[in-house]
Design a protein around this motif. Structure first.
Motif, PDB file in Angstrom:
ATOM      1  N   LEU A  68      32.475  -4.401  26.372  1.00 34.01           N
ATOM      2  CA  LEU A  68      32.381  -4.863  27.735  1.00 34.01           C
ATOM      3  C   LEU A  68      31.235  -5.856  27.799  1.00 34.01           C
ATOM      4  CD1 LEU A  68      32.644  -1.571  29.932  1.00 34.01           C
ATOM      5  CD2 LEU A  68      34.163  -3.788  29.911  1.00 34.01           C
ATOM      6  N   GLY A  69      30.190  -5.654  26.940  1.00 34.92           N
ATOM      7  CA  GLY A  69      29.116  -6.564  26.720  1.00 34.92           C
ATOM      8  C   GLY A  69      29.525  -7.919  26.279  1.00 34.92           C
ATOM      9  N   PHE A  70      30.200  -7.831  25.337  1.00 37.29           N
ATOM     10  CA  PHE A  70      30.697  -9.184  24.749  1.00 37.29           C
ATOM     11  C   PHE A  70      31.739  -9.776  25.698  1.00 37.29           C
ATOM     12  CE2 PHE A  70      29.942  -7.169  20.379  1.00 37.29           C
ATOM     13  CZ  PHE A  70      29.169  -8.148  20.078  1.00 37.29           C
ATOM     14  N   PHE A  71      32.449  -9.090  26.526  1.00 32.94           N
ATOM     15  CA  PHE A  71      33.349  -9.716  27.303  1.00 32.94           C
ATOM     16  C   PHE A  71      32.491 -10.369  28.565  1.00 32.94           C
ATOM     17  CE2 PHE A  71      36.394 -10.441  30.770  1.00 32.94           C
ATOM     18  CZ  PHE A  71      37.705 -10.621  30.170  1.00 32.94           C
ATOM     19  N   THR A  72      31.643  -9.730  29.084  1.00 28.88           N
ATOM     20  CA  THR A  72      30.481  -9.943  30.128  1.00 28.88           C
ATOM     21  C   THR A  72      30.014 -11.356  29.853  1.00 28.88           C
ATOM     22  OG1 THR A  72      30.461  -7.906  30.873  1.00 28.88           O
ATOM     23  CG2 THR A  72      28.665  -9.509  31.826  1.00 28.88           C
ATOM     24  N   LEU A  73      29.349 -11.403  28.307  1.00 25.91           N
ATOM     25  CA  LEU A  73      28.718 -12.443  27.633  1.00 25.91           C
ATOM     26  C   LEU A  73      29.627 -13.808  28.084  1.00 25.91           C
ATOM     27  CD1 LEU A  73      26.697 -12.646  24.473  1.00 25.91           C
ATOM     28  CD2 LEU A  73      28.552 -14.346  24.991  1.00 25.91           C
ATOM     29  N   LEU A  74      30.885 -13.705  27.539  1.00 29.35           N
ATOM     30  CA  LEU A  74      31.765 -14.649  27.626  1.00 29.35           C
ATOM     31  C   LEU A  74      31.857 -15.242  29.081  1.00 29.35           C
ATOM     32  CD1 LEU A  74      34.614 -13.881  25.044  1.00 29.35           C
ATOM     33  CD2 LEU A  74      32.575 -15.522  24.499  1.00 29.35           C
ATOM     34  N   SER A  75      31.902 -14.302  30.094  1.00 27.18           N
ATOM     35  CA  SER A  75      31.991 -14.519  31.379  1.00 27.18           C
ATOM     36  C   SER A  75      31.098 -15.383  31.874  1.00 27.18           C
ATOM     37  CB  SER A  75      32.382 -13.551  32.265  1.00 27.18           C
ATOM     38  OG  SER A  75      30.913 -12.795  32.419  1.00 27.18           O
ATOM     39  N   ASN A  76      29.981 -15.599  31.342  1.00 26.61           N
ATOM     40  CA  ASN A  76      28.988 -16.758  31.859  1.00 26.61           C
ATOM     41  C   ASN A  76      29.612 -17.967  31.839  1.00 26.61           C
ATOM     42  OD1 ASN A  76      26.210 -15.637  32.236  1.00 26.61           O
ATOM     43  ND2 ASN A  76      26.868 -14.259  30.598  1.00 26.61           N
ATOM     44  N   PHE A  77      30.295 -18.267  30.537  1.00 26.30           N
ATOM     45  CA  PHE A  77      30.874 -19.658  30.577  1.00 26.30           C
ATOM     46  C   PHE A  77      32.063 -20.034  31.544  1.00 26.30           C
ATOM     47  CE2 PHE A  77      29.083 -18.408  26.349  1.00 26.30           C
ATOM     48  CZ  PHE A  77      28.214 -19.347  26.210  1.00 26.30           C
ATOM     49  N   PHE A  78      32.487 -19.135  32.281  1.00 22.25           N
ATOM     50  CA  PHE A  78      33.448 -19.527  33.240  1.00 22.25           C
ATOM     51  C   PHE A  78      32.613 -20.428  34.507  1.00 22.25           C
ATOM     52  CE2 PHE A  78      35.960 -15.324  32.645  1.00 22.25           C
ATOM     53  CZ  PHE A  78      36.387 -15.789  31.673  1.00 22.25           C
ATOM     54  N   PHE A  79      31.356 -19.968  34.720  1.00 23.12           N
ATOM     55  CA  PHE A  79      30.519 -20.898  35.584  1.00 23.12           C
ATOM     56  C   PHE A  79      29.594 -22.133  35.121  1.00 23.12           C
ATOM     57  CE2 PHE A  79      30.990 -16.096  36.889  1.00 23.12           C
ATOM     58  CZ  PHE A  79      31.631 -16.449  37.831  1.00 23.12           C
ATOM     59  N   SER A  80      29.521 -21.965  33.773  1.00 24.14           N
ATOM     60  CA  SER A  80      28.553 -22.972  33.161  1.00 24.14           C
ATOM     61  C   SER A  80      28.604 -22.972  31.645  1.00 24.14           C
ATOM     62  CB  SER A  80      27.219 -22.914  33.583  1.00 24.14           C
ATOM     63  OG  SER A  80      26.167 -24.074  33.155  1.00 24.14           O
ATOM     64  N   GLN A  81      28.939 -24.285  31.128  1.00 23.52           N
ATOM     65  CA  GLN A  81      28.899 -24.489  29.664  1.00 23.52           C
ATOM     66  C   GLN A  81      27.519 -25.139  29.521  1.00 23.52           C
ATOM     67  OE1 GLN A  81      32.049 -25.902  31.036  1.00 23.52           O
ATOM     68  NE2 GLN A  81      32.413 -23.679  31.656  1.00 23.52           N
ATOM     69  N   ALA A  82      26.656 -25.115  30.234  1.00 26.37           N
ATOM     70  CA  ALA A  82      25.365 -25.908  29.952  1.00 26.37           C
ATOM     71  C   ALA A  82      24.725 -25.568  28.703  1.00 26.37           C
ATOM     72  CB  ALA A  82      24.326 -26.054  31.216  1.00 26.37           C
ATOM     73  N   LEU A  83      23.834 -26.236  28.065  1.00 28.83           N
ATOM     74  CA  LEU A  83      23.155 -26.097  26.892  1.00 28.83           C
ATOM     75  C   LEU A  83      22.224 -24.629  27.133  1.00 28.83           C
ATOM     76  CD1 LEU A  83      22.379 -26.350  23.905  1.00 28.83           C
ATOM     77  CD2 LEU A  83      20.645 -28.222  24.658  1.00 28.83           C
ATOM     78  N   PRO A  84      21.430 -24.793  28.114  1.00 25.98           N
ATOM     79  CA  PRO A  84      20.582 -23.443  28.187  1.00 25.98           C
ATOM     80  C   PRO A  84      21.301 -22.270  28.244  1.00 25.98           C
ATOM     81  CG  PRO A  84      19.853 -25.222  29.968  1.00 25.98           C
ATOM     82  CD  PRO A  84      21.183 -25.670  29.325  1.00 25.98           C
ATOM     83  N   VAL A  85      22.467 -22.180  28.966  1.00 27.03           N
ATOM     84  CA  VAL A  85      23.302 -21.139  28.989  1.00 27.03           C
ATOM     85  C   VAL A  85      23.948 -20.770  27.504  1.00 27.03           C
ATOM     86  CG1 VAL A  85      25.480 -19.985  30.133  1.00 27.03           C
ATOM     87  CG2 VAL A  85      23.983 -21.466  31.575  1.00 27.03           C
ATOM     88  N   ALA A  86      24.315 -21.489  26.977  1.00 25.45           N
ATOM     89  CA  ALA A  86      24.608 -21.410  25.537  1.00 25.45           C
ATOM     90  C   ALA A  86      23.518 -20.769  24.590  1.00 25.45           C
ATOM     91  CB  ALA A  86      25.192 -22.717  25.085  1.00 25.45           C
ATOM     92  N   ALA A  87      22.338 -21.322  24.964  1.00 27.56           N
ATOM     93  CA  ALA A  87      21.267 -20.974  24.253  1.00 27.56           C
ATOM     94  C   ALA A  87      20.927 -19.520  24.427  1.00 27.56           C
ATOM     95  CB  ALA A  87      19.932 -21.699  24.249  1.00 27.56           C
ATOM     96  N   ALA A  88      21.008 -19.178  25.712  1.00 28.44           N
ATOM     97  CA  ALA A  88      20.921 -17.755  26.331  1.00 28.44           C
ATOM     98  C   ALA A  88      21.877 -16.820  25.919  1.00 28.44           C
ATOM     99  CB  ALA A  88      20.676 -17.682  28.049  1.00 28.44           C
ATOM    100  N   MET A  89      23.170 -17.253  25.762  1.00 22.84           N
ATOM    101  CA  MET A  89      24.086 -16.259  25.387  1.00 22.84           C
ATOM    102  C   MET A  89      24.000 -16.195  23.877  1.00 22.84           C
ATOM    103  SD  MET A  89      25.465 -15.170  27.790  1.00 22.84           S
ATOM    104  CE  MET A  89      23.681 -15.275  28.501  1.00 22.84           C
ATOM    105  N   LEU A  90      23.455 -17.030  23.079  1.00 20.43           N
ATOM    106  CA  LEU A  90      23.287 -17.043  21.651  1.00 20.43           C
ATOM    107  C   LEU A  90      22.268 -15.850  21.436  1.00 20.43           C
ATOM    108  CD1 LEU A  90      23.833 -17.825  18.500  1.00 20.43           C
ATOM    109  CD2 LEU A  90      22.041 -19.583  19.016  1.00 20.43           C
ATOM    110  N   LEU A  91      21.217 -15.835  22.199  1.00 18.92           N
ATOM    111  CA  LEU A  91      20.195 -14.661  21.852  1.00 18.92           C
ATOM    112  C   LEU A  91      20.830 -13.423  22.444  1.00 18.92           C
ATOM    113  CD1 LEU A  91      17.000 -16.366  23.381  1.00 18.92           C
ATOM    114  CD2 LEU A  91      17.592 -15.985  21.060  1.00 18.92           C
ATOM    115  N   ALA A  92      21.689 -13.614  23.426  1.00 22.94           N
ATOM    116  CA  ALA A  92      22.224 -12.062  23.858  1.00 22.94           C
ATOM    117  C   ALA A  92      23.569 -11.914  22.649  1.00 22.94           C
ATOM    118  CB  ALA A  92      23.014 -12.362  25.095  1.00 22.94           C
ATOM    119  N   LEU A  93      23.903 -12.655  22.055  1.00 21.64           N
ATOM    120  CA  LEU A  93      25.008 -12.189  20.879  1.00 21.64           C
ATOM    121  C   LEU A  93      24.047 -11.691  19.714  1.00 21.64           C
ATOM    122  CD1 LEU A  93      27.683 -12.628  19.444  1.00 21.64           C
ATOM    123  CD2 LEU A  93      26.911 -14.613  18.551  1.00 21.64           C
ATOM    124  N   LEU A  94      22.926 -12.091  19.461  1.00 21.40           N
ATOM    125  CA  LEU A  94      22.016 -11.470  18.519  1.00 21.40           C
ATOM    126  C   LEU A  94      21.638 -10.279  18.988  1.00 21.40           C
ATOM    127  CD1 LEU A  94      19.951 -14.594  17.214  1.00 21.40           C
ATOM    128  CD2 LEU A  94      21.852 -13.538  16.067  1.00 21.40           C
TER     129      LEU A  94
END
Length: 683
Positions: A121-147
């Motif tokens: 569920l965590g990985f799925f919720t992480l990907l759902s952030n990109f439904f609303f924005s694919q901006a660079l700050p969001v991508a950087a934040a989600m990279l930290l979340a992935l780690l």
């Protein structure tokens, strides 16, 4: 004691289960944080409350709630989702549900199986952030979340001992680095087939920007928005960039006026304008440029005045020119769009002779703006102006704006019913739409066809990447008047009131807030501007090379690799070849690793060989501790260094937290003083 030291001490004293649970909850909170602006307020509050409740239970070591409590909460969130979204399907409802399920599942962390569901569920919720924005700050934040999620996953697969979080993070980083080449290959070669590749967005969530109507005062609100509207790169040698004061990016054209609001033309206006297209002529050399347009949930393409040929759009996107020279895509733009276009600053457009259709652009609401009508009659009665025709009337009105004490301001106040009267005779101040509207009303009152054009004017050159940045604060409104023998001619009355707005691109800025003022005292304006340019260049690179990596660019890559007529099947074949080679290389590496001697076992064998040289022959199945005991019995005090080394070797295998590692043990083995040879046989 420093706060960081106290925190480290507290974490070290926690039970491992508590520490790992709090770490996982922190990662989940980080994932959900960017979604709070898109979730219903109740969903955000419930999710944070669930995470806080679960954290308190872990901190105090209390039991988790029963299934009936979780079932009741699940029923409540399902009902709230239905009441809020009227459905449980779709993007918004689906994201709300997945966040709620993630928060509720943390209350069921009883075993590894529950942890795996939370990770999923965590990985799925992480990907759902990109439904609303694919901006660079969001991508950087989600990279930290992935780690963070990978580190928590590593923790879940290390049930023995108390491995430090730093060790899990290092392993998660290595996993991400090892997977990066595969992810890069998939990104570059996986076929993009619109519209499946795109992420649809709801039309109700449009960004602030231009509209197909203009109420006097609404463009002034855009001046408060400093976000990027589009970026432009002028291409050479096809055309050099024009001066800044000629950068007019055409948007909606508004021809209907009800006294307070300008709207786009209806079907009657469009039929009247259709004949104008036949009189569209361009002169001089074109200006070639590449534009990157931010999503604005509208179908409008912003091009410099005026582009006679369609912009070069990505595969699957098409556009048409409206009768008023505005380029419109077939569907709203919900993602970053890059296109190339050619525009001609010198052009003629519209009928050369007056026709009945132009009467639509002289219409005014009955009884509106009586003082403006009286001023129009006075100007029309002037014989000098009457002799000069429409150009003389336009010059007279512009001269009045220059010399009549009119001011350009961001906050002129709320205009009443007769907006033109208030501007010309009352307030005498306004933003660009106030000035353009009052000008167009006065021209119509003099029986001169006039209309409003909205768009963007100007831009700033980013010295870091060479792109011109056009912001929402560059939104502008100007007028077009019809002149016999010329057609529609652009007139920007704001330039008469505030020449610096158009000539020197000096924008009105909203007053700085407390935080911005405090930052301004720490960082010099020049440094702040440079940092902003670097950040926007990074964002632009992200847009160009990631968000705008289209099917066309994929095929261009294949052409560069030697494919004559590439298509998506070539992409699949190339991708399959790379995946097969990677899988084969991984299998060979695993086979080689399996056949390699374990370094720990190799060190143990070297120690057994050294003891055999000293007269102590031991069987190969003995563990280090037993070997140390027999060496102690055989050699006494002379065997103490060897015994200590063997115990450290055992710790390196079964107690990784001990201060021992194989590289150091290898070095110590070479320096170790072994006992002298004795002929006494072991007991």
């Amino acid at each position: 004691m420093k706060p960081s030291s106290r925190l480290a001490t507290t974490l070290a004293s926690m039970p491992r289960d508590t520490r790992d649970t709090l770490f996982l909850l922190g990662v989940i909170a980080w994932i959900v944080l960017p979604l709070t602006g898109h979730l219903p307020p109740w969903a955000t509050a419930i999710c944070l409350a669930l995470l806080a409740w679960r954290g308190q239970l872990a901190w105090r070591g209390r039991p988790l709630p029963g299934r009936w409590v979780i079932g009741l909460l699940l029923t409540l969130v399902l009902g709230a989702t239905l009441l809020t979204h009227r459905t449980i399907l779709g993007r918004d409802a689906g994201v709300t549900l997945i966040v709620m399920l993630l928060g509720l599942k943390t209350l069921e962390l009883h075993g590894r199986r529950d942890a795996m569901v939370v990770f999923f569920l965590g990985f799925f919720t992480l990907l759902s952030n990109f439904f609303f924005s694919q901006a660079l700050p969001v991508a950087a934040a989600m990279l930290l979340a992935l780690l963070g999620l990978l580190a928590a996953l590593v923790n879940a697969h290390m049930p023995v001992g108390r491995p430090p979080l730093a060790q899990s993070l290092r392993m998660a980083g290595r996993m991400a680095l090892l997977g990066a080449p595969i992810m890069a290959a998939l990104f570059v070669l996986f076929p993009r087939m619109a519209p499946l590749w795109g992420l649809p967005t709801d039309m109700q969530n449009g960004r602030t920007g231009l509209s197909d109507d203009m109420r006097v005062g609404n463009i002034a609100q855009l001046a408060l928005d400093d976000s990027v509207a589009l970026r432009v790169r002028f291409l050479t040698p096809r055309g050099a960039p024009p001066p800044q004061h000629q950068l007019y990016f055409r948007g909606p054209v508004l021809g209907q006026f009800d006294g307070r609001e300008w709207r786009a033309g209806d079907a009657i206006h469009l039929r009247a304008q259709a004949a104008d297209m036949a009189r569209f002529e361009v002169e001089g050399e074109p200006i070639a440029y590449e534009a990157t347009l931010e999503p604005h949930q509208r179908p409008w393409l912003l091009v410099l005045d005026a582009a006679p040929t369609p912009p070069e759009l990505p595969e699957g996107t098409a556009a048409r020119m409206s009768p008023d020279l505005q380029w419109v895509a077939r569907r709203p733009l919900t993602s970053v769009l890059r296109y190339r276009a050619e525009s001609y600053p010198q052009f003629r457009y519209g009928p050369r002779e007056r026709s009945p259709a132009l009467a639509l652009y002289t219409a005014l609401p009955p009884g509106s703006n009586p003082r403006t009508r009286a001023l129009a009659a006075e100007l029309r009665a002037d014989p000098r102006l009457a002799q000069g025709g429409t150009p003389a009337l336009v010059d007279a009105v512009l001269q009045r704006l220059r010399t009549g004490g009119y001011a350009y301001t961001l906050d002129p106040g709320v205009y009443g019913e007769h907006t033109a009267d208030e501007f010309w005779f009352g307030r005498k101040e306004g933003f660009c739409e106030h000035i353009a509207s009052a000008f167009a009303v006065l021209m119509r009152a003099m029986d001169v066809p006039a209309r409003i054009v909205t768009g963007y004017q100007g831009g700033d050159l980013n010295a870091v990447d060479g792109y011109w940045t056009v912001r929402q604060s560059d939104a502008h409104a100007w007028a077009e008047v019809w002149i016999a023998g010329q057609g529609w001619v652009r007139v920007d009355p704001t330039g008469a009131v505030a020449p610096s707005r158009v000539g020197q691109l000096q924008r009105l800025r909203a007053p700085q807030g407390l935080f911005a003022g405090a930052v301004g005292t720490v960082i010099s304006p020049g440094m702040a501007q440079q940092l902003r340019a670097v950040w926007e260049a990074m964002n632009n690179g992200w847009n160009q090379w990631v968000l705008n990596y289209t099917q066309g660019r994929q095929l261009d890559l294949l052409r560069a690799l030697g494919f004559s007529a590439p298509d998506w099947q070539d992409l699949l074949r190339l991708l399959g070849t790379l995946v097969g080679l990677t899988a084969g290389g991984g299998a060979l590496w695993a086979l080689w690793e399996r056949r390699r001697t374990d370094p720990w076992v190799r060190l143990l064998g070297q120690a057994r060989t050294r003891l055999a040289r000293a007269g102590l022959t031991l069987p190969a199945h003995l563990p280090p501790r037993t070997m140390a005991a027999r060496a102690q019995a055989q050699f006494g005090a002379d065997g103490a260094p060897a015994c200590a080394w063997l115990l450290r070797l055992e710790q390196a295998r079964y107690a990784p937290l001990a201060d021992a590692n194989l590289a150091q043990l290898q070095r110590d083995l070479r320096r170790l003083r072994w006992p002298r040879h004795r002929t006494v046989s072991p007991p």
